[in-house]
Design a protein around this motif. Structure first.
Motif, short mmCIF file in Angstrom:
data_model
loop_
_atom_site.label_atom_id
_atom_site.label_comp_id
_atom_site.label_asym_id
_atom_site.label_seq_id
_atom_site.Cartn_x
_atom_site.Cartn_y
_atom_site.Cartn_z
N SER A 601 12.51 41.27 18.15
CA SER A 601 11.07 41.27 17.88
C SER A 601 10.51 42.67 17.63
N ASP A 602 11.32 43.68 17.89
CA ASP A 602 10.85 45.06 17.71
C ASP A 602 10.88 45.41 16.22
N ASP A 603 9.72 45.73 15.69
CA ASP A 603 9.61 46.07 14.27
C ASP A 603 9.88 47.57 14.09
N ASN A 605 9.53 49.37 11.57
CA ASN A 605 8.57 50.02 10.66
C ASN A 605 7.21 50.26 11.31
N ALA A 606 6.98 49.68 12.47
CA ALA A 606 5.71 49.90 13.17
C ALA A 606 5.73 51.32 13.73
N HIS A 617 17.93 50.20 16.41
CA HIS A 617 17.79 49.00 15.57
C HIS A 617 19.07 48.80 14.77
#
Length: 838
Positions: A601-603, A605-606, A617
């Protein structure tokens, strides 16, 4: 027309000779023939012939000219107080919207105004001939001239009617208008109905000289006078001609001042200036400028409605609101992770103006600026005292000079750059490796010299005890920004930098589970390189040995390959080059999940104010996903849509590759046909550019042939297209324009805002945003705004309240374009920002 004018002059001369003979015989008395005055007889004939020829000439002139009065009434109202105005028929590339690309993005624009100066010169020569031939008889015939003038004035109504008839026919027949222009290029573009006075080519060339030789206030004041209506324009032309004859002033020796051209039809895209002649009279520009100077107060508050004050802050001319918030900094529970160097924006964005250092002058042009800058522009000497022996920066008279050295490359950056590539040729500067990140950049000499290898470097360093290091870099014309590796992610997407460089950057990569090095892993492209040049690589001191062991363990657990370790014997330093994996095989086969993989769930690009996490990642392996393969080599990657766009819909609603291509064509057209030619911008003085709302980076790409660099800013509330910008070999960052940007004051030559301000007004104070624009923009810099007509009007008013010059304004169908030029003016009344006082 020329023949008609010469004939009238000849008739006047014949009658004058007849009158002089009779006058001499009568010793100045009237001589009568058949009970009438011979002089009156000639005068009457002259007047009748003159008026008749004028009416015929006017009819011929008007039938072949193009009326400018068919412009849109709303567009006509917007041209007041402007220096250049665009027309209508060729305005497509000015039209824009937040949702769709304009038609002009895929269509060629119309013709330019190439023949305008020639046609004006022809008309001007006719006027000069008439004036010079009239001078010989004007003094002997003042009485006759006066009578003739009065008769002409009495028949003015007749003349006006005769002009209006062919004009109406032209206005109602667009096809006919085009044919007339083609068949009569000399007359068809003279535009005398718009109140213009033609100028010769030499005068036009004078108006296109550099900005430092222009007086924009005078130009703007004259426009106020020259655009009132077409009748006043005609009257001004007649008065100028008569004044020249009566005062015997050669038109080539008159004072000159710029007035606007109202280009019609195909001339609307390119905006030019022309000159008029003032005769023996002063100008409104001179008179108004003198009056404005005498009335100018410490605060610029006038009809434009805002009172500006000067920021009273501890940082003075170096004030960065979100980095100098001492109210918050003093209350931080800890500074262990450089929290005091991170962003802490005030609750209300400041609306005051930052002061200018005493003795400030226009920045030295690139490439000379790479080697030296004006001392008074960045009056700091501490870095020269501390780092002068390493050839960072030195004080040399009125300059600060930069020998091109650094802590790890005392003998020059170019040798060091070649040393890195020789150590591992696959790096391939300027081909495979195009966009890199330089951590702890100092004065950014490394990035400055990489320009010679076609490499674009995003350099950053904190605002710390290394006084003004980033400010030095930007003043030199080298890309740099204020940032620190602390507790939050860097404002970049994931997997975008081809390489990351750290030369004694003072970052503890190995501590706390390698959290900071893992942040570099996030922004480094799969298969990209980390170049680490630091004492643990080549020294054997106990501390260095301990750091090297910790780094070796960490990089292995991150699956980074140590490609090479090599020593530079000239500089006495060494470098270790690591490579990030381009698959997940190593991650899946690790004996321990340390550092851990990030949650699904970790984006990655955020990146806007997102806390750092000590995790990695996974590498994209699907061929249709960004990061799964290396981009095209430079420069092919600039123009070719990324392969992973195929499955997406673009910002403007088309398939993403089509959107990408249309956007690029649009900006190439706008830049080449308008920005470079019609804005009054001296591009030789432009080096540092910021696109405040970049989409695909098309504006920056269109400037690729100029010696400039562009910081592409993607606002946090816009579509996240920043990865596309990096993919094409450009760079940029995320930002929220309701807050201050992480740069020093006076660091950019040109700001470009395409439909930005209309989105900001929903949640930001527009005055504060313009104050931030003023802070970033250098004196003598330019701001280009494309937005709706309402926003254009507001920005224009605020720019005037700042005493900026309005170089161009245009509006059609609720879309507008504005170009303004910043001046040196500063208010004197202070406004204390309590949060920025130590």
């Amino acid at each position: 027309m020329e023949t008609t004018l010469k004939l009238s002059v000849f008739m006047i001369g014949v009658c004058n000779k007849h009158h002089n003979i009779n006058a001499g015989m009568a010793m100045g008395k009237y001589s009568r023939v058949d009970g009438r005055k011979s002089s009156n007889y000639c005068s009457t004939i002259t007047v009748v012939v003159f008026v008749a020829l004028c009416l015929v000439g006017a009819w011929m002139f008007m039938s072949s000219s193009v009326s400018v009065q068919n412009s849109d009434s709303s567009s006509q109202e917007k041209v007041n107080d402007v220096k250049q105005v665009a027309g209508e028929n060729n305005s497509k590339q000015f039209e824009d919207s937040s949702g769709d690309l304009p038609d002009g993005t895929t269509k060629e624009d119309g013709n330019t105004v190439d023949s305008q100066s020639d046609s004006q010169s022809d008309v001007h020569e006719v006027q000069n001939v008439t004036e010079k031939e009239s001078e010989g008889t004007a003094e002997d015939n003042k009485d006759e001239k006066t009578e003739s003038k009065n008769t002409v004035e009495e028949n003015q109504d007749e003349k006006t009617k005769s002009q209006e008839e062919p004009k109406t026919e032209t206005e109602n027949n667009e096809d006919g208008k085009t044919e007339d222009r083609d068949s009569n290029p000399g007359d068809g573009e003279s535009n005398s109905e718009a109140g213009e006075v033609p100028a010769n080519d030499d005068e036009t060339n004078k108006s296109e000289q550099t900005e430092s030789e222009e007086s924009s206030d005078e130009n703007k004041s004259e426009l106020d006078e020259g655009e009132k209506n077409t009748d006043s324009g005609e009257s001004a032309n007649e008065n100028n001609q008569e004044g020249a004859a009566e005062n015997n002033v050669d038109s080539q020796e008159n004072d000159q001042t710029s007035i606007e051209i109202l280009p019609a039809g195909a001339q609307s895209e390119l905006l030019n200036e022309t000159n008029t002649q003032n005769g023996a009279w002063s100008t409104q520009a001179v008179e108004s400028q003198n009056e404005k100077i005498s009335q100018q107060s410490s605060i610029s508050k006038d009809q434009y409605g805002h009172a500006w004050k000067l920021c009273n802050v501890t940082a003075g001319p170096d004030y960065v609101p979100c980095l100098d918030n001492w109210y918050v900094i003093r209350r931080l529970p800890s500074t262990k992770h450089y929290e005091h160097r991170e962003r802490h924006c005030p609750q209300e964005a400041p609306t005051c103006l930052v002061s200018i250092p005493e003795g400030y002058q226009r920045s030295i042009k690139w490439p000379k600026s790479k080697d030296k800058i004006w001392y008074h522009n960045v009056p700091h000497t501490k870095l020269a005292e501390v780092k002068g022996h390493q050839n960072w920066v030195k004080v040399t008279g009125e300059y600060l000079t930069f020998p091109g050295g650094g802590t790890q490359f005392k003998h020059g950056a170019l040798h060091y750059i070649d040393f890195i590539q020789d150590s591992h040729p696959d790096i391939a500067w300027g081909k495979r490796t195009r966009v890199i990140l330089d951590v702890g950049c100092g004065v950014a000499s490394f990035g400055g010299y990489l320009f010679e290898r076609d490499v674009l470097t995003m350099s950053f360093a904190p605002k710390d005890e290394h006084e003004a290091q980033v400010q030095f870099a930007l003043e030199r014309g080298i890309p740099a920004m204020l940032a620190v590796m602390g507790t939050k992610r860097l404002p970049f997407p994931s997997s975008v930098f081809d390489a990351v460089h750290c030369a004694r950057c003072r970052v503890p990569w190995h501590v706390e589970g390698g959290k900071l090095l893992l942040e570099l892993n996030r922004v480094l492209r799969p298969g990209g390189y980390f170049v680490w040049s630091a004492t643990p690589v080549y020294q054997k001191l106990p501390e260095d040995v301990g750091i090297w062991k910790a780094m070796t363990k960490l990089t292995k657990s991150m699956c980074w390959d140590l490609v090479v370790i090599k020593k530079d014997r000239l500089n006495g330093v060494g470098a270790a080059i690591y490579r990030k994996p381009n698959s997940n095989d190593c991650y899946n086969n690790r004996p321990q999940n340390q550092p851990p993989l990030c949650k699904e769930s970790d984006d990655p690009n955020a990146a806007w104010k997102v806390p750092l996490e000590a995790c990695m990642h996974k590498v994209p392996e699907n061929a249709s996903v960004r990061g799964s393969r290396w981009p095209e080599q430079w420069p092919q990657r600039l123009e070719k849509p990324p392969h992973w766009l195929n499955s997406q819909v673009g910002v403007y609603g088309k398939a993403a590759p089509e959107d990408f291509a249309a956007d690029y064509d649009h900006w190439k057209n706008v830049v080449s046909r308008s920005y470079l030619k019609g804005m009054g911008i001296n591009w030789s003085s432009v080096r540092n550019i910021m696109d405040m709302r970049a989409v695909y980076g098309g504006f920056a790409a269109a400037l690729k042939d100029l010696k400039v660099w562009v910081m592409n800013v993607v606002p946090i509330d816009s579509a996240d297209t920043l990865p596309i910008i990096y993919e094409r070999g450009l760079f940029g960052m995320y930002h929220d324009w309701c807050e201050s940007f992480n740069t020093y004051p006076r660091t950019y030559d040109l700001l470009h805002a395409d439909h930005l301000f209309s989105t900001l007004t929903k949640r930001c104070n527009l005055v504060a945003v313009i104050a931030e624009v003023d802070r970033i923009l250098r004196p003598e810099g330019n701001l280009i705004v494309r937005d709706n007509a309402e926003i254009i009007g507001k920005i224009e008013s605020l720019a005037k309240s700042l005493n900026w010059d309005i170089r161009m304004i245009y509006s059609k169908d609720n879309e507008g374009l504005l170009c303004v030029h910043k001046k040196m003016w500063r208010p004197t009344e202070p406004e204390t920002i309590t949060s920025a006082i130590i």
